[in-house]
Enzyme design. Structure first.
Site, PDB file in Angstrom:
ATOM      1  N   ARG A 147      11.339  30.669  -1.397  1.00 11.51           N
ATOM      2  CA  ARG A 147      11.681  29.766  -2.515  1.00 11.51           C
ATOM      3  C   ARG A 147      11.357  30.434  -3.810  1.00 11.51           C
ATOM      4  O   ARG A 147      10.594  30.035  -4.685  1.00 11.51           O
ATOM      5  CB  ARG A 147      10.906  28.537  -2.226  1.00 11.51           C
ATOM      6  CG  ARG A 147      11.408  27.997  -1.062  1.00 11.51           C
ATOM      7  CD  ARG A 147      12.520  27.462  -0.439  1.00 11.51           C
ATOM      8  NE  ARG A 147      13.129  26.078  -1.096  1.00 11.51           N
ATOM      9  CZ  ARG A 147      12.891  25.260  -0.426  1.00 11.51           C
ATOM     10  NH1 ARG A 147      11.701  24.850   0.435  1.00 11.51           N
ATOM     11  NH2 ARG A 147      13.515  24.066  -0.786  1.00 11.51           N
ATOM     12  N   GLN A 152      17.366  31.920  -5.097  1.00 11.26           N
ATOM     13  CA  GLN A 152      17.709  30.337  -4.984  1.00 11.26           C
ATOM     14  C   GLN A 152      19.490  30.388  -4.467  1.00 11.26           C
ATOM     15  O   GLN A 152      19.564  29.166  -4.004  1.00 11.26           O
ATOM     16  CB  GLN A 152      17.956  29.907  -6.509  1.00 11.26           C
ATOM     17  CG  GLN A 152      16.210  29.315  -6.848  1.00 11.26           C
ATOM     18  CD  GLN A 152      16.424  28.610  -8.179  1.00 11.26           C
ATOM     19  OE1 GLN A 152      17.425  29.024  -9.054  1.00 11.26           O
ATOM     20  NE2 GLN A 152      15.406  27.952  -8.567  1.00 11.26           N
ATOM     21  N   ASP A 155      19.201  29.682  -0.877  1.00  9.33           N
ATOM     22  CA  ASP A 155      18.456  28.817  -0.502  1.00  9.33           C
ATOM     23  C   ASP A 155      19.023  27.651   0.453  1.00  9.33           C
ATOM     24  O   ASP A 155      19.137  26.607  -0.109  1.00  9.33           O
ATOM     25  CB  ASP A 155      17.605  28.046  -1.511  1.00  9.33           C
ATOM     26  CG  ASP A 155      16.466  27.259  -1.158  1.00  9.33           C
ATOM     27  OD1 ASP A 155      16.196  26.893  -0.056  1.00  9.33           O
ATOM     28  OD2 ASP A 155      15.666  26.985  -2.077  1.00  9.33           O
ATOM     29  N   SER A 158      17.275  24.108   0.426  1.00 11.03           N
ATOM     30  CA  SER A 158      17.405  23.170  -0.738  1.00 11.03           C
ATOM     31  C   SER A 158      19.034  22.488  -0.785  1.00 11.03           C
ATOM     32  O   SER A 158      19.220  21.478  -0.797  1.00 11.03           O
ATOM     33  CB  SER A 158      17.366  23.964  -2.014  1.00 11.03           C
ATOM     34  OG  SER A 158      15.942  24.242  -2.417  1.00 11.03           O
ATOM     35  N   TYR A 252       4.641  23.971  -2.315  1.00 14.25           N
ATOM     36  CA  TYR A 252       4.795  23.113  -1.104  1.00 14.25           C
ATOM     37  C   TYR A 252       3.346  22.319  -1.114  1.00 14.25           C
ATOM     38  O   TYR A 252       2.499  22.522  -1.668  1.00 14.25           O
ATOM     39  CB  TYR A 252       4.869  23.891   0.146  1.00 14.25           C
ATOM     40  CG  TYR A 252       6.376  24.506   0.438  1.00 14.25           C
ATOM     41  CD1 TYR A 252       7.290  24.105   0.593  1.00 14.25           C
ATOM     42  CD2 TYR A 252       6.482  25.761   0.420  1.00 14.25           C
ATOM     43  CE1 TYR A 252       8.549  24.192   0.822  1.00 14.25           C
ATOM     44  CE2 TYR A 252       7.440  26.509   0.502  1.00 14.25           C
ATOM     45  CZ  TYR A 252       8.626  25.687   0.966  1.00 14.25           C
ATOM     46  OH  TYR A 252       9.769  26.388   1.108  1.00 14.25           O
TER      47      TYR A 252
HETATM   48  N1  LIG Z   1      11.618  28.054  -6.826  1.00 18.48           N
HETATM   49  C1  LIG Z   1      12.394  27.622  -5.956  1.00 18.48           C
HETATM   50  O1  LIG Z   1      13.428  28.450  -6.141  1.00 18.48           O
HETATM   51  C2  LIG Z   1      12.442  26.387  -5.358  1.00 18.48           C
HETATM   52  C3  LIG Z   1      13.481  26.166  -4.500  1.00 18.48           C
HETATM   53  C4  LIG Z   1      13.288  24.877  -3.791  1.00 18.48           C
HETATM   54  C5  LIG Z   1      12.388  24.199  -3.918  1.00 18.48           C
HETATM   55  N2  LIG Z   1      11.189  24.521  -4.597  1.00 18.48           N
HETATM   56  C6  LIG Z   1      10.364  23.448  -4.783  1.00 18.48           C
HETATM   57  O2  LIG Z   1       9.459  23.324  -3.567  1.00 18.48           O
HETATM   58  C7  LIG Z   1       8.946  21.950  -3.240  1.00 18.48           C
HETATM   59  C8  LIG Z   1       9.122  21.181  -2.020  1.00 18.48           C
HETATM   60  O3  LIG Z   1      10.545  21.481  -1.492  1.00 18.48           O
HETATM   61  P1  LIG Z   1      10.888  20.831  -0.315  1.00 18.48           P
HETATM   62  O4  LIG Z   1      11.587  19.423  -0.669  1.00 18.48           O
HETATM   63  O5  LIG Z   1      11.723  21.789   0.468  1.00 18.48           O
HETATM   64  O6  LIG Z   1       9.579  20.472   0.659  1.00 18.48           O
HETATM   65  P2  LIG Z   1       9.477  19.821   2.167  1.00 18.48           P
HETATM   66  O7  LIG Z   1      10.647  19.655   2.798  1.00 18.48           O
HETATM   67  O8  LIG Z   1       8.172  20.755   2.538  1.00 18.48           O
HETATM   68  O9  LIG Z   1       8.491  18.529   1.851  1.00 18.48           O
HETATM   69  C9  LIG Z   1       9.142  17.406   1.299  1.00 18.48           C
HETATM   70  C10 LIG Z   1       7.984  16.854   0.430  1.00 18.48           C
HETATM   71  O10 LIG Z   1       7.319  16.125   1.065  1.00 18.48           O
HETATM   72  C11 LIG Z   1       6.109  16.138   0.166  1.00 18.48           C
HETATM   73  N3  LIG Z   1       4.905  15.636   1.018  1.00 18.48           N
HETATM   74  C12 LIG Z   1       4.395  16.269   2.077  1.00 18.48           C
HETATM   75  N4  LIG Z   1       3.216  15.660   2.529  1.00 18.48           N
HETATM   76  C13 LIG Z   1       3.152  14.264   2.095  1.00 18.48           C
HETATM   77  C14 LIG Z   1       2.460  12.987   1.819  1.00 18.48           C
HETATM   78  N5  LIG Z   1       1.565  12.865   3.013  1.00 18.48           N
HETATM   79  N6  LIG Z   1       2.987  12.080   1.177  1.00 18.48           N
HETATM   80  C15 LIG Z   1       4.044  12.245   0.306  1.00 18.48           C
HETATM   81  N7  LIG Z   1       4.849  13.289   0.323  1.00 18.48           N
HETATM   82  C16 LIG Z   1       4.234  14.368   1.067  1.00 18.48           C
HETATM   83  C17 LIG Z   1       5.898  17.578  -0.142  1.00 18.48           C
HETATM   84  O11 LIG Z   1       4.981  17.726  -1.441  1.00 18.48           O
HETATM   85  C18 LIG Z   1       7.242  17.851  -0.569  1.00 18.48           C
HETATM   86  O12 LIG Z   1       7.764  17.466  -1.914  1.00 18.48           O
HETATM   87  C19 LIG Z   1       9.464  21.347  -4.673  1.00 18.48           C
HETATM   88  O13 LIG Z   1       8.701  21.363  -5.483  1.00 18.48           O
HETATM   89  C20 LIG Z   1      10.722  22.093  -4.795  1.00 18.48           C
HETATM   90  O14 LIG Z   1      10.893  21.857  -6.283  1.00 18.48           O
HETATM   91  C21 LIG Z   1      11.281  25.389  -5.363  1.00 18.48           C
END
Ligand SMILES: NC(=O)c1ccc[n+]([C@@H]2O[C@H](COP(=O)([O-])OP(=O)(O)OC[C@H]3O[C@@H](n4cnc5c(N)ncnc54)[C@H](O)[C@@H]3O)[C@@H](O)[C@H]2O)c1
Length: 405
Positions: A147, A152, A155, A158, A252
């Site tokens: 990520r 991006q 990805d 996402s 994460y």
């Molecule tokens: N830089 C990049 O290019 C890029 C790309 C995609 C996503 N991201 C970031 O990655 C992060 C997470 O992505 P995702 O959606 O694929 O994550 P994910 O599918 O692994 O998790 C989904 C969400 O569940 C949350 N979570 C975990 N345990 C929890 C709990 N007990 N209670 C409540 N929430 C809980 C996580 O913090 C996350 O936000 C985000 O910050 C996103 O912005 C970055």
């Protein structure tokens, strides 16, 4: 341009390029797009709009007849885009590069040295990964694309999570016996539905945005403090629970202790009971989904309330979730539908196809796939290469020791 006359190894493949000049046999790499075999999978790995891009990069594309049908793309659309449509699956699967959505379903037909790109899920498909390595296939796992900003456009986590978040809200809205928006009518005022989103990552944020657009009052919670501003920017309330941040590596969440989750459930009990709809999306990479809603909490909800558990595939955020099923517990609907992006197959396929095309083009130099394990993106998602399981992350997920360097 049909290569049949020039190259007996590529009898049914036409180069997806406008160029009239014959391509030398050795330089034309065949990309095969087999029809997905997994039950309920409606997506296709390559959509017609991406065929030309691969053609311009020097690839010849062969699509199995009917591969795009469930996603709304017929064989003619692929032909018009410059691909060859092939009825014999063996010819497609015998290509140099295979684009899948789900893991390869006919590994025994893949050639040694072939490249496959798709979801591999090494944590749960260790045997398949070993087989791919054993057959000398270079297999990429799209969910392991890092990520990072540079990746991006590749990805899939996402692009597909966003679709799932959107669809989860629509699923809840159609099962809920209430309006989402507040309505002032001649017959009186209808209050807005109350939606609680647990986990405000990609899927959760899209769920919040969708529920807001439908007029619901939305609350959300995430263990990463960074989610607070994102939730608020969408017009939802971020629940302030007295819990420590669980921010892990790479943006994460980290794995939470049972004590943390118990306290979180206690603090969430009232908010869950007040909600008409709960959408759960909480996940920790490579781990079972955290348990956020117990059976008792479900019983505390009003009859007719709806839970959509997008974490169903990794164990579920709700104790009574049954993956792939919709169950009722004391009048509360708990929807554990799996593979939700596949329910929006046109856009899910288009976005997936862009992601894998960008990944393939990233791996391409002079019309050939070049595997450079020094490259951060390649190193992260290339699971098997030259008989070895090379991805450190895949090895970790499979419980293997780190590879010798
Ligand atoms: N830089 C990049 O290019 C890029 C790309 C995609 C996503 N991201 C970031 O990655 C992060 C997470 O992505 P995702 O959606 O694929 O994550 P994910 O599918 O692994 O998790 C989904 C969400 O569940 C949350 N979570 C975990 N345990 C929890 C709990 N007990 N209670 C409540 N929430 C809980 C996580 O913090 C996350 O936000 C985000 O910050 C996103 O912005 C970055």
């Amino acid at each position: 341009m049909v290569l049949k006359a020039q190259c007996p190894r590529q009898p049914l493949i036409r180069a997806a390029t406008d160029s009239r000049a014959p391509l030398p046999c050795a330089t034309v790499v065949k990309v095969g797009v087999p029809r997905e075999r997994a039950e309920g999978e409606r997506r296709v790995a390559l959509t017609p709009d991406q065929v030309g891009k691969l053609g311009s990069a020097g690839y010849a594309v062969a699509v199995e007849a009917g591969a795009g049908e469930t996603a709304g793309f017929d064989d003619d659309a692929y032909r018009q885009a410059g691909a060859e449509v092939v009825s014999d699956r063996a010819l497609v699967v015998g290509a140099d590069v295979l684009l899948y959505v789900q893991a390869p379903s006919d590994v025994e037909r893949l050639r040694a040295g072939a490249v496959s790109i798709g979801y591999l899920m090494p944590a749960t498909q260790a045997e398949l990964v070993h087989t791919l390595a054993g057959r000398g296939v270079t297999a990429f796992s799209v969910e392991l694309v890092p990520r990072i900003s540079r990746a991006q456009s590749m990805d899939v986590l996402s692009s597909q999570a966003s679709l799932a978040g959107y669809r989860a809200v629509l699923m809840a809205a159609t099962r809920l016996g209430k309006y989402f928006p507040m309505l002032m009518t001649a017959a009186g005022t209808i209050p807005p539905a109350r939606v609680l989103v647990l986990g405000a990552g990609v899927a959760g944020l899209q769920a919040i945005a969708t529920a807001r657009r439908l007029g619901a009052v939305v609350e959300a919670y995430d263990v990463r403090p960074a989610a607070r501003d994102e939730v608020r920017s969408l017009g939802a309330t971020f629940l302030e629970l007295e819990l420590e941040s669980q921010e892990g590596e790479g943006g994460y969440a980290r794995e939470q202790t049972e004590d943390f989750l118990r306290r979180q459930r206690e603090l969430l009990t009232q908010r869950v009971a007040a909600a008409d709809v709960v959408i759960t999306t909480a996940a920790v990479p490579g781990r079972r989904a955290p348990l956020l809603v117990t059976a008792e909490m479900v019983r505390g909800m009003r009859r007719g309330s709806v839970i959509v558990d997008l974490a169903a595939e990794t164990g579920g955020n709700c104790e009574v979730t049954r993956p792939g099923q919709i169950v009722q517990v004391d009048g509360v609907v708990v929807d554990g539908t799996t593979n939700v992006p596949s329910l929006i197959p046109i856009h899910a396929s288009q976005l997936y196809a862009r992601n894998v095309t960008n990944l393939l083009l990233h791996l391409t130099a002079d019309g050939q796939v070049r595997i450079d394990l020094e490259d951060e993106i390649t190193r992260a998602c290339c699971v098997t290469h030259r008989g070895e399981i090379v991805s450190g992350r895949a090895r970790e997920l499979m419980g293997l020791e780190a590879a010798r360097t």
